[in-house]
Write a protein that holds these residues in place. Structure first.
Motif, PDB file in Angstrom:
ATOM      1  N   GLY A 374      36.447  50.849  44.871  1.00 39.75           N
ATOM      2  CA  GLY A 374      35.704  50.122  45.882  1.00 39.75           C
ATOM      3  C   GLY A 374      35.688  48.630  45.619  1.00 39.75           C
ATOM      4  O   GLY A 374      36.533  48.087  44.893  1.00 39.75           O
ATOM      5  N   ILE A 375      34.701  47.950  46.223  1.00 40.48           N
ATOM      6  CA  ILE A 375      34.584  46.506  46.070  1.00 40.48           C
ATOM      7  C   ILE A 375      33.248  46.205  45.397  1.00 40.48           C
ATOM      8  O   ILE A 375      32.389  47.064  45.251  1.00 40.48           O
ATOM      9  N   GLU A 376      33.088  44.974  44.975  1.00 40.79           N
ATOM     10  CA  GLU A 376      31.814  44.562  44.386  1.00 40.79           C
ATOM     11  C   GLU A 376      30.713  44.709  45.443  1.00 40.79           C
ATOM     12  O   GLU A 376      30.904  44.354  46.601  1.00 40.79           O
ATOM     13  N   THR A 377      29.575  45.222  45.029  1.00 43.58           N
ATOM     14  CA  THR A 377      28.447  45.349  45.947  1.00 43.58           C
ATOM     15  C   THR A 377      27.526  44.129  45.792  1.00 43.58           C
ATOM     16  O   THR A 377      27.873  43.161  45.114  1.00 43.58           O
ATOM     17  N   GLN A 378      26.348  44.188  46.414  1.00 43.49           N
ATOM     18  CA  GLN A 378      25.475  43.023  46.525  1.00 43.49           C
ATOM     19  C   GLN A 378      25.122  42.423  45.166  1.00 43.49           C
ATOM     20  O   GLN A 378      24.616  43.104  44.286  1.00 43.49           O
ATOM     21  N   GLY A 379      25.415  41.131  45.030  1.00 45.46           N
ATOM     22  CA  GLY A 379      25.047  40.415  43.820  1.00 45.46           C
ATOM     23  C   GLY A 379      25.939  40.676  42.621  1.00 45.46           C
ATOM     24  O   GLY A 379      25.682  40.148  41.533  1.00 45.46           O
ATOM     25  N   VAL A 380      26.972  41.487  42.791  1.00 44.97           N
ATOM     26  CA  VAL A 380      27.861  41.833  41.672  1.00 44.97           C
ATOM     27  C   VAL A 380      29.078  40.916  41.665  1.00 44.97           C
ATOM     28  O   VAL A 380      29.679  40.651  42.710  1.00 44.97           O
ATOM     29  N   ASP A 381      29.431  40.420  40.515  1.00 46.33           N
ATOM     30  CA  ASP A 381      30.621  39.595  40.335  1.00 46.33           C
ATOM     31  C   ASP A 381      31.495  40.270  39.280  1.00 46.33           C
ATOM     32  O   ASP A 381      31.177  40.267  38.093  1.00 46.33           O
ATOM     33  N   SER A 382      32.573  40.898  39.716  1.00 49.66           N
ATOM     34  CA  SER A 382      33.505  41.568  38.795  1.00 49.66           C
ATOM     35  C   SER A 382      34.820  40.812  38.763  1.00 49.66           C
ATOM     36  O   SER A 382      35.280  40.298  39.794  1.00 49.66           O
ATOM     37  N   ARG A 383      35.412  40.746  37.610  1.00 50.16           N
ATOM     38  CA  ARG A 383      36.687  40.049  37.429  1.00 50.16           C
ATOM     39  C   ARG A 383      37.648  40.941  36.639  1.00 50.16           C
ATOM     40  O   ARG A 383      37.227  41.912  35.992  1.00 50.16           O
ATOM     41  N   ILE A 384      38.914  40.586  36.673  1.00 54.47           N
ATOM     42  CA  ILE A 384      39.924  41.210  35.822  1.00 54.47           C
ATOM     43  C   ILE A 384      40.388  40.147  34.842  1.00 54.47           C
ATOM     44  O   ILE A 384      40.843  39.069  35.245  1.00 54.47           O
ATOM     45  N   VAL A 385      40.244  40.460  33.537  1.00 56.61           N
ATOM     46  CA  VAL A 385      40.564  39.465  32.511  1.00 56.61           C
ATOM     47  C   VAL A 385      41.559  40.032  31.510  1.00 56.61           C
ATOM     48  O   VAL A 385      41.722  41.247  31.383  1.00 56.61           O
ATOM     49  N   ASP A 386      42.191  39.139  30.809  1.00 53.52           N
ATOM     50  CA  ASP A 386      43.041  39.536  29.686  1.00 53.52           C
ATOM     51  C   ASP A 386      42.128  40.094  28.589  1.00 53.52           C
ATOM     52  O   ASP A 386      41.187  39.415  28.167  1.00 53.52           O
ATOM     53  N   PRO A 387      42.382  41.330  28.118  1.00 49.05           N
ATOM     54  CA  PRO A 387      41.488  41.936  27.129  1.00 49.05           C
ATOM     55  C   PRO A 387      41.405  41.178  25.802  1.00 49.05           C
ATOM     56  O   PRO A 387      40.431  41.337  25.071  1.00 49.05           O
ATOM     57  N   VAL A 388      42.398  40.367  25.507  1.00 47.92           N
ATOM     58  CA  VAL A 388      42.423  39.634  24.242  1.00 47.92           C
ATOM     59  C   VAL A 388      41.788  38.252  24.396  1.00 47.92           C
ATOM     60  O   VAL A 388      40.881  37.863  23.652  1.00 47.92           O
ATOM     61  N   THR A 389      42.245  37.504  25.391  1.00 48.30           N
ATOM     62  CA  THR A 389      41.776  36.120  25.552  1.00 48.30           C
ATOM     63  C   THR A 389      40.532  36.025  26.423  1.00 48.30           C
ATOM     64  O   THR A 389      39.844  35.002  26.403  1.00 48.30           O
ATOM     65  N   LEU A 390      40.257  37.059  27.219  1.00 48.92           N
ATOM     66  CA  LEU A 390      39.149  37.095  28.187  1.00 48.92           C
ATOM     67  C   LEU A 390      39.315  36.054  29.292  1.00 48.92           C
ATOM     68  O   LEU A 390      38.356  35.704  29.979  1.00 48.92           O
ATOM     69  N   LYS A 391      40.541  35.581  29.489  1.00 45.74           N
ATOM     70  CA  LYS A 391      40.833  34.658  30.586  1.00 45.74           C
ATOM     71  C   LYS A 391      41.099  35.466  31.857  1.00 45.74           C
ATOM     72  O   LYS A 391      41.764  36.507  31.826  1.00 45.74           O
ATOM     73  N   GLU A 392      40.579  34.960  32.978  1.00 46.13           N
ATOM     74  CA  GLU A 392      40.721  35.690  34.239  1.00 46.13           C
ATOM     75  C   GLU A 392      42.179  35.737  34.688  1.00 46.13           C
ATOM     76  O   GLU A 392      42.928  34.758  34.543  1.00 46.13           O
ATOM     77  N   LEU A 393      42.568  36.892  35.235  1.00 42.79           N
ATOM     78  CA  LEU A 393      43.948  37.106  35.682  1.00 42.79           C
ATOM     79  C   LEU A 393      44.032  37.062  37.209  1.00 42.79           C
ATOM     80  O   LEU A 393      43.060  37.365  37.905  1.00 42.79           O
ATOM     81  N   PRO A 394      45.202  36.721  37.738  1.00 41.96           N
ATOM     82  CA  PRO A 394      45.375  36.699  39.201  1.00 41.96           C
ATOM     83  C   PRO A 394      45.314  38.115  39.786  1.00 41.96           C
ATOM     84  O   PRO A 394      45.504  39.112  39.073  1.00 41.96           O
ATOM     85  N   ARG A 395      45.072  38.198  41.077  1.00 42.34           N
ATOM     86  CA  ARG A 395      45.049  39.497  41.753  1.00 42.34           C
ATOM     87  C   ARG A 395      46.398  40.191  41.600  1.00 42.34           C
ATOM     88  O   ARG A 395      47.454  39.560  41.642  1.00 42.34           O
ATOM     89  N   GLY A 396      46.326  41.502  41.422  1.00 36.80           N
ATOM     90  CA  GLY A 396      47.529  42.302  41.266  1.00 36.80           C
ATOM     91  C   GLY A 396      47.879  42.587  39.826  1.00 36.80           C
ATOM     92  O   GLY A 396      48.549  43.579  39.534  1.00 36.80           O
ATOM     93  N   GLU A 397      47.426  41.744  38.903  1.00 39.44           N
ATOM     94  CA  GLU A 397      47.716  41.964  37.486  1.00 39.44           C
ATOM     95  C   GLU A 397      46.683  42.913  36.879  1.00 39.44           C
ATOM     96  O   GLU A 397      45.521  42.927  37.268  1.00 39.44           O
ATOM     97  N   ILE A 398      47.145  43.691  35.907  1.00 41.97           N
ATOM     98  CA  ILE A 398      46.272  44.662  35.248  1.00 41.97           C
ATOM     99  C   ILE A 398      45.593  44.029  34.040  1.00 41.97           C
ATOM    100  O   ILE A 398      46.238  43.362  33.233  1.00 41.97           O
ATOM    101  N   GLY A 399      44.300  44.234  33.947  1.00 42.95           N
ATOM    102  CA  GLY A 399      43.527  43.728  32.817  1.00 42.95           C
ATOM    103  C   GLY A 399      42.226  44.487  32.704  1.00 42.95           C
ATOM    104  O   GLY A 399      42.023  45.516  33.364  1.00 42.95           O
ATOM    105  N   GLU A 400      41.329  43.985  31.879  1.00 46.09           N
ATOM    106  CA  GLU A 400      40.047  44.659  31.709  1.00 46.09           C
ATOM    107  C   GLU A 400      39.070  44.246  32.799  1.00 46.09           C
ATOM    108  O   GLU A 400      38.949  43.061  33.128  1.00 46.09           O
ATOM    109  N   LEU A 401      38.364  45.231  33.350  1.00 40.07           N
ATOM    110  CA  LEU A 401      37.347  44.960  34.351  1.00 40.07           C
ATOM    111  C   LEU A 401      36.075  44.523  33.633  1.00 40.07           C
ATOM    112  O   LEU A 401      35.538  45.246  32.804  1.00 40.07           O
ATOM    113  N   VAL A 402      35.609  43.335  33.951  1.00 39.29           N
ATOM    114  CA  VAL A 402      34.342  42.830  33.413  1.00 39.29           C
ATOM    115  C   VAL A 402      33.432  42.527  34.590  1.00 39.29           C
ATOM    116  O   VAL A 402      33.897  42.227  35.687  1.00 39.29           O
ATOM    117  N   THR A 403      32.135  42.594  34.373  1.00 38.59           N
ATOM    118  CA  THR A 403      31.229  42.499  35.516  1.00 38.59           C
ATOM    119  C   THR A 403      29.909  41.841  35.156  1.00 38.59           C
ATOM    120  O   THR A 403      29.453  41.905  34.008  1.00 38.59           O
TER     121      THR A 403
END
Length: 561
Positions: A374-403
């Protein structure tokens, strides 16, 4: 960079919400005042109004406080199947400022002892058939433990017991337990000997300590407040258009956050009606949905498949069922198609964790995507980041979901190391690392791809392989064991044990499975066993579990074909 808002965001739903600044017991009291004569719970053909429920909660709360000495902040174990007593115990403890520690009804004495010791619990509510697992945990002159337990028998609150639809275990009689530290639930409700003293509580008080597996073999307690719990509740009801006239089928166990929130706390927050089942029975669930015109049901895919595959579902009037939601495992494509084509129902998949009080992501009701978080619900900010550097990744790339969101727990109980590993700051916000690998498509929908952590998800229950392995090494025939997760259409995953036997000792699959079920909760025990002469290891001597898991899954797919 912050992710763009989803173009399919539901019309009329705000992107942020103002969470009610109240406690969970306040929600029950409000519903009892608004709808005193309305049915709150239907359980085994017996009904309980909101006024009756509030009266029982008040009586139990007073006994806990005055007779047993439960104080604000004390932890109280709750060990039971779904029943009205579960609800009464939960809200009674919270109303005097205590903290509920829900315990899976399949847990063994060793597991109960761990939850008791880790949470520092001194009190417990226990269903009568589970007492034998708890009595060894009672306080003695030589050891710390539970000071008092309150024991309930399911039939005690039932006036109608003659129906064939009521399970035999609900009707069962038990001999009384004559001990000064064991108290009878029903007697407390009948006598009403005490009145609770005034107590100041806050929305930000610690109230629930559910346990979940994480990056170590031992379960970790998640610190939730009334505010974090209500953030999830309020957002979910708004997203899914639920209201006080909703009728909810409560089947998912309430000791699990999925059932606790969707089958108990949300209906009480709304003042709606719950049709409660103590255990899963697909045929009975179909009958109850038709009889009580159930409109909402939250369940993992395995239950949904059982329900709609039952012969009685084909001819039953299920037209009232307008909201079917769940998570914990992806809904199989074939089952989703069957629901749509045969019953006209779209399964509303969501994504949440014990750490997020259940509700976090969800598919829009009018624009769902299958096998999607699904998508982020009210007030939720989820990102996909590099699991090592924790830098946010562009859409389409696989990484760790953080929220980041208001429903996320304050942290893990007495575990600073886990908190250090699980939380970090980004763009001025506190983010939680879910440990799940995912990607975001071009429209902002999240899709799970793998797990960063070595975790097995059995119908929403998290199983940590190292914990199972540690237990299984106690088996006299096992030389070496590796636990892996195998894909399962109904449960999402199932546990498989890869075993090397000791020289000269013989043990079969059935014997090992039976032994495992005696020594751990059933959902953790392996459902299948494969035997090896030796297990492959890395250069450092570690068992190559991921290689084995991939091979076992590939073999399972080949056999299925």
């Amino acid at each position: 960079m912050q992710q763009k808002r989803n173009p399919y965001w539901p019309n009329g739903i705000p992107h942020n919400i103002t969470v009610p600044q109240v406690t969970l017991p306040h929600c029950l009291l409000t519903s009892a005042q608004r709808f005193p004569n309305k049915t709150a719970i239907v359980f085994c053909e017996n009904t309980f109004t909101y006024a009756e429920l509030q009266t029982h909660v008040d009586s139990m709360a007073a006994y806990l406080q005055k007779a047993l000495g439960v104080r604000k902040g004390d932890r109280v174990l709750l060990f039971s199947q779904n029943c009205p007593q579960f609800v009464i115990a939960y809200y009674a403890a919270l109303s005097i400022g205590a903290v509920i520690v829900p315990v899976n009804a399949m847990c063994t004495t060793e597991e109960v002892r761990y939850f008791m010791e880790n949470s520092d619990a001194e009190y417990a509510f226990v269903a009568r058939e589970l007492v034998d697992a708890v009595l060894p945990c009672m306080q003695t002159e030589k050891s710390k433990g539970l000071k008092h337990i309150v024991v309930h028998i399911y039939k005690d609150m039932q006036t109608k017991l003659d129906s064939h639809d009521i399970p035999a275990f609900i009707k069962q009689d038990y001999a009384p337990i004559k001990r000064p530290d064991v108290h009878d639930f029903q007697t407390i409700l009948i006598e009403k000997r005490y009145q609770a003293g005034a107590l100041e509580t806050s929305p930000h008080d610690f109230c629930v300590l559910p346990y979940t597996s994480g990056t170590t073999g031992k379960a970790k307690g998640c610190i939730h407040t009334h505010f974090t719990m209500l953030s999830s509740i309020y957002g979910s009801t708004m997203w899914r258009n639920m209201h006080s006239e909703s009728v909810t089928l409560a089947v998912a166990p309430m000791f699990h956050l999925l059932g606790m929130q969707n089958s108990m706390n949300i209906p009480i927050f709304l003042g709606s009606t719950v049709i409660m089942m103590p255990r899963w029975d697909a045929g009975l669930a179909v009958k109850l949905c038709a009889r009580h015109r159930v409109s909402s049901w939250t369940a993992p895919p395995a239950m949904v498949l059982d329900f709609f595959s039952h012969p009685s579902a084909q001819g039953a009037d299920l037209s009232s069922l307008s909201l079917l939601t769940g998570g914990g495992a992806a809904m199989a494509e074939s089952v989703a198609l069957m629901l749509k084509e045969r019953f006209g129902i779209v399964y509303n998949e969501g994504y949440g964790m014990t750490e997020t009080a259940s509700f976090l992501h969800c598919n829009p009701l009018n624009h769902p995507r299958r096998q999607c978080l699904g998508i982020e619900t009210q007030g939720v900010d989820s990102r996909i980041v590099d699991p090592v550097t924790l830098k946010e990744l562009p859409r389409g790339e696989i990484g760790e979901l953080v929220t980041s969101g208001s429903q996320i727990m304050l942290g893990y109980w007495k575990n600073p190391e886990a908190n250090e590993e699980s939380f970090f700051d980004m763009d001025g916000k506190r983010f939680f690392r879910t440990g799940d690998l995912a990607r975001i498509d071009e429209d902002g929908y999240f899709f799970m791809t793998d797990r960063l952590k070595r975790m097995i998800n059995v119908s929403g229950y998290k199983v940590w392989p190292s914990e199972v392995e540690n237990t299984m090494y106690a088996h006299p025939a096992i030389q070496e064991v590796c636990i892996v997760g195998i894909h399962d259409e109904k449960q999402g995953e199932q546990v498989r044990a890869l075993v090397v036997l000791k020289d000269g000792i013989v043990a079969g699959e059935k014997e090992i499975i039976a032994w495992s079920r005696e020594h751990m909760a059933v959902y953790k025990a392996p459902r299948s066993v494969a035997f090896f002469d030796e297990l492959p290891k890395s250069n450092t001597g570690k068992i190559m579990w991921r290689k084995l898991q991939n091979e076992q899954n590939a073999e399972a797919i080949t056999l299925k074909k």
